[in-house]
Design a protein around this motif. Structure first.
Motif, PDB file in Angstrom:
ATOM      1  N   TRP A 146       0.778  -1.247  -0.071  1.00  0.00           N
ATOM      2  CA  TRP A 146       0.044  -0.069   0.092  1.00  0.00           C
ATOM      3  C   TRP A 146       0.888   1.193  -0.086  1.00  0.00           C
ATOM      4  O   TRP A 146       1.836   1.139   0.553  1.00  0.00           O
ATOM      5  CB  TRP A 146      -0.950   0.010   1.223  1.00  0.00           C
ATOM      6  CG  TRP A 146      -1.949  -1.051   0.860  1.00  0.00           C
ATOM      7  CD1 TRP A 146      -2.834  -1.284   0.036  1.00  0.00           C
ATOM      8  CD2 TRP A 146      -2.338  -2.167   1.932  1.00  0.00           C
ATOM      9  NE1 TRP A 146      -3.713  -2.120   0.085  1.00  0.00           N
ATOM     10  CE2 TRP A 146      -3.430  -2.943   1.418  1.00  0.00           C
ATOM     11  CE3 TRP A 146      -1.539  -2.714   2.965  1.00  0.00           C
ATOM     12  CZ2 TRP A 146      -3.884  -3.809   1.930  1.00  0.00           C
ATOM     13  CZ3 TRP A 146      -2.420  -3.800   3.717  1.00  0.00           C
ATOM     14  CH2 TRP A 146      -3.371  -4.447   3.106  1.00  0.00           C
ATOM     15  N   SER A 147       0.448   2.210  -0.444  1.00  0.00           N
ATOM     16  CA  SER A 147       1.307   3.496  -0.835  1.00  0.00           C
ATOM     17  C   SER A 147       1.882   4.074   0.320  1.00  0.00           C
ATOM     18  O   SER A 147       3.018   4.483   0.209  1.00  0.00           O
ATOM     19  CB  SER A 147       0.255   4.469  -1.385  1.00  0.00           C
ATOM     20  OG  SER A 147      -0.972   4.833  -0.814  1.00  0.00           O
ATOM     21  N   GLY A 148       0.992   4.165   1.705  1.00  0.00           N
ATOM     22  CA  GLY A 148       1.773   4.897   2.746  1.00  0.00           C
ATOM     23  C   GLY A 148       2.778   3.863   3.406  1.00  0.00           C
ATOM     24  O   GLY A 148       4.003   4.506   3.741  1.00  0.00           O
ATOM     25  N   ASP A 149       2.765   2.668   3.160  1.00  0.00           N
ATOM     26  CA  ASP A 149       3.653   1.825   3.819  1.00  0.00           C
ATOM     27  C   ASP A 149       5.030   1.834   2.787  1.00  0.00           C
ATOM     28  O   ASP A 149       6.018   1.807   3.580  1.00  0.00           O
ATOM     29  CB  ASP A 149       2.993   0.157   3.791  1.00  0.00           C
ATOM     30  CG  ASP A 149       1.844   0.239   4.881  1.00  0.00           C
ATOM     31  OD1 ASP A 149       1.482   1.114   5.319  1.00  0.00           O
ATOM     32  OD2 ASP A 149       1.254  -0.604   4.751  1.00  0.00           O
ATOM     33  N   ALA A 150       4.700   1.865   1.586  1.00  0.00           N
ATOM     34  CA  ALA A 150       5.902   2.061   0.745  1.00  0.00           C
ATOM     35  C   ALA A 150       6.641   3.621   0.917  1.00  0.00           C
ATOM     36  O   ALA A 150       7.984   3.598   1.078  1.00  0.00           O
ATOM     37  CB  ALA A 150       5.689   2.494  -0.899  1.00  0.00           C
ATOM     38  N   PHE A 151       5.795   4.357   1.296  1.00  0.00           N
ATOM     39  CA  PHE A 151       6.221   5.862   1.781  1.00  0.00           C
ATOM     40  C   PHE A 151       7.114   5.665   2.929  1.00  0.00           C
ATOM     41  O   PHE A 151       8.262   6.383   3.031  1.00  0.00           O
ATOM     42  CB  PHE A 151       5.189   6.879   1.789  1.00  0.00           C
ATOM     43  CG  PHE A 151       5.543   8.111   1.780  1.00  0.00           C
ATOM     44  CD1 PHE A 151       6.681   8.554   1.794  1.00  0.00           C
ATOM     45  CD2 PHE A 151       4.614   9.249   1.650  1.00  0.00           C
ATOM     46  CE1 PHE A 151       7.050  10.212   1.961  1.00  0.00           C
ATOM     47  CE2 PHE A 151       4.853  10.787   1.600  1.00  0.00           C
ATOM     48  CZ  PHE A 151       6.162  10.897   1.866  1.00  0.00           C
ATOM     49  N   ARG A 152       6.767   4.993   3.877  1.00  0.00           N
ATOM     50  CA  ARG A 152       7.128   4.709   5.036  1.00  0.00           C
ATOM     51  C   ARG A 152       8.958   4.263   4.893  1.00  0.00           C
ATOM     52  O   ARG A 152       9.618   4.391   5.429  1.00  0.00           O
ATOM     53  CB  ARG A 152       6.518   3.864   6.090  1.00  0.00           C
ATOM     54  CG  ARG A 152       5.130   4.707   6.449  1.00  0.00           C
ATOM     55  CD  ARG A 152       4.315   3.683   7.418  1.00  0.00           C
ATOM     56  NE  ARG A 152       4.648   4.230   8.788  1.00  0.00           N
ATOM     57  CZ  ARG A 152       4.013   3.448   9.589  1.00  0.00           C
ATOM     58  NH1 ARG A 152       3.945   2.078   9.619  1.00  0.00           N
ATOM     59  NH2 ARG A 152       4.236   3.765  10.991  1.00  0.00           N
ATOM     60  N   ALA A 153       8.739   3.033   3.876  1.00  0.00           N
ATOM     61  CA  ALA A 153       9.926   2.352   3.876  1.00  0.00           C
ATOM     62  C   ALA A 153      10.826   3.190   3.195  1.00  0.00           C
ATOM     63  O   ALA A 153      12.114   3.084   3.488  1.00  0.00           O
ATOM     64  CB  ALA A 153       9.418   1.157   2.534  1.00  0.00           C
ATOM     65  N   THR A 154      10.517   4.241   2.409  1.00  0.00           N
ATOM     66  CA  THR A 154      11.389   4.948   1.614  1.00  0.00           C
ATOM     67  C   THR A 154      12.463   6.031   2.748  1.00  0.00           C
ATOM     68  O   THR A 154      13.476   6.637   2.415  1.00  0.00           O
ATOM     69  CB  THR A 154      11.045   6.094   0.998  1.00  0.00           C
ATOM     70  OG1 THR A 154       9.922   7.080   1.354  1.00  0.00           O
ATOM     71  CG2 THR A 154      10.335   5.543  -0.446  1.00  0.00           C
TER      72      THR A 154
END
Ligand code: N2P
Length: 342
Positions: free
Chosen positions: A224-232
């Motif tokens: 999910w987008s937010g989780d990808a964002f957190r990973a960055t």
């Protein structure tokens, strides 16, 4: 005499202290992992003199199963759009009393009156986002633009898929050019076969994909987008793409189950979440979009208009909402069981 007084005072003291402690209300929140931050929880605890307990689930179906099994302790739940419609149909949600939620007016009309609760009788929006592919651009090259990369044998054991039946069957359906909400048995069967064929390549089915990305356990994840964002934030080389075949978009809502033991407190919590400065903390923590426009004033610049949160128009047009397929759900259930059992 003196001793008797002392005894009385002691009894009264124990009674009052005991009462105070025993009466401290507890708000039980059942939500997605990484959705309610400590500062949101503690802010509410301090201001309202209560305890907030947060428990998590990995998919909407997990939440539904728990509620249908008779879990009664929860005051606040956060189902996605299509699950809100299912819970309403099952009579599992309490209608919200707007008088107790004056901050309702802070919500942007863009996120209200959606198909799953047209009058927002039972839900308010918490966040919105999409599903796509997070990948480490230092390793995965060329940059993927299609779901096909999740079937590419060169990434065997290096990627994860969401542990979520509608999303994961949905990814396969989209890859095949079908709707996320198909009620065509042949299409479900084709998606199921695709996922069974993919299985030997998949390192893990996991909804908290950011954990795997951050740990370096995978270089790519259906995510999910937010989780990808957190990973960055930990690994800046991580990118996020919504495949060209299209994907899902969601609104995760806040609802009160019919069985909630502390409904008044739950409404206070909802009202608290809708304060702009508190709502900003949701986006700051989850990296999903805010539904309260005035919250943006409390957000750092890079979180106001980030491309992971706000995809360009042409990408938005390729997105579909998940919907309740009604009785046909059993075919999704069965396909998922078969995939997981292989
Ligand atoms: C957050 C999960 C997002 C929920 N970890 C997707 N509906």
């Amino acid at each position: 005499m003196h001793n008797r007084y002392l005894l009385l005072v002691l009894i009264l003291l124990t009674f009052f202290i005991g009462d105070g402690v025993g009466q401290k209300q507890q708000l039980n929140v059942f939500t997605w992992a990484g959705y309610v931050s400590d500062d949101i929880r503690e802010g509410f605890e301090k201001e309202f003199g209560v305890t907030v307990l947060v428990d998590t689930y990995a998919s909407n179906e997990d939440l539904l199963t728990k509620l249908l099994a008779g879990a009664t302790g929860y005051d606040i739940i956060m189902p996605s759009d299509y699950m809100v419609s299912i819970l309403i149909k099952q009579n599992l949600l309490e209608a919200l009393n707007r008088d107790n939620i004056p901050n309702f007016q802070n919500i942007s009309p863009l996120f209200l009156g959606k198909y799953f609760d047209t009058e927002n009788q039972y839900s308010i929006p918490y966040t919105f986002g999409t599903a796509g592919i997070a990948y480490d651009s230092a390793v995965v090259s060329p940059a993927p633009d299609s779901w096909a990369v999740l079937w590419d044998a060169q990434y065997k054991n290096q990627f994860s898929m969401l542990d979520d039946q509608r999303e994961t069957i949905g990814a396969a359906l989209k890859f095949l050019g079908y709707s996320l909400n198909t009620t065509d048995l042949e299409e479900i069967k084709a998606a199921k076969e695709k996922l069974i064929a993919q299985k030997p390549l998949v390192k893990q089915y996991k909804s908290e994909a950011e954990e795997l990305l951050i740990a370096g356990d995978v270089v790519m994840a259906h995510c999910w987008s937010g989780d990808a964002f957190r990973a960055t934030e930990t690994r800046p080389t991580i990118q996020y793409v919504i495949p060209k075949e299209g994907s899902s978009q969601f609104i995760d809502a806040v609802c009160i189950p019919k069985s909630a033991p502390h409904k008044a407190l739950a409404e206070q919590f909802i009202n608290y979440l809708l304060r702009p400065e508190v709502n900003a903390k949701i986006t700051a923590f989850t990296k999903y979009g805010t539904c309260v426009p005035t919250a943006k004033e409390f957000l750092p610049e890079h979180l106001r208009e980030h491309k992971f949160i706000y995809p360009p128009k042409e990408v938005l047009e390729s997105l579909e909402w998940l919907r309740d397929p009604g009785d046909f759900t059993r075919h999704y259930d069965r396909a998922w069981e078969e995939i997981k059992a292989k």
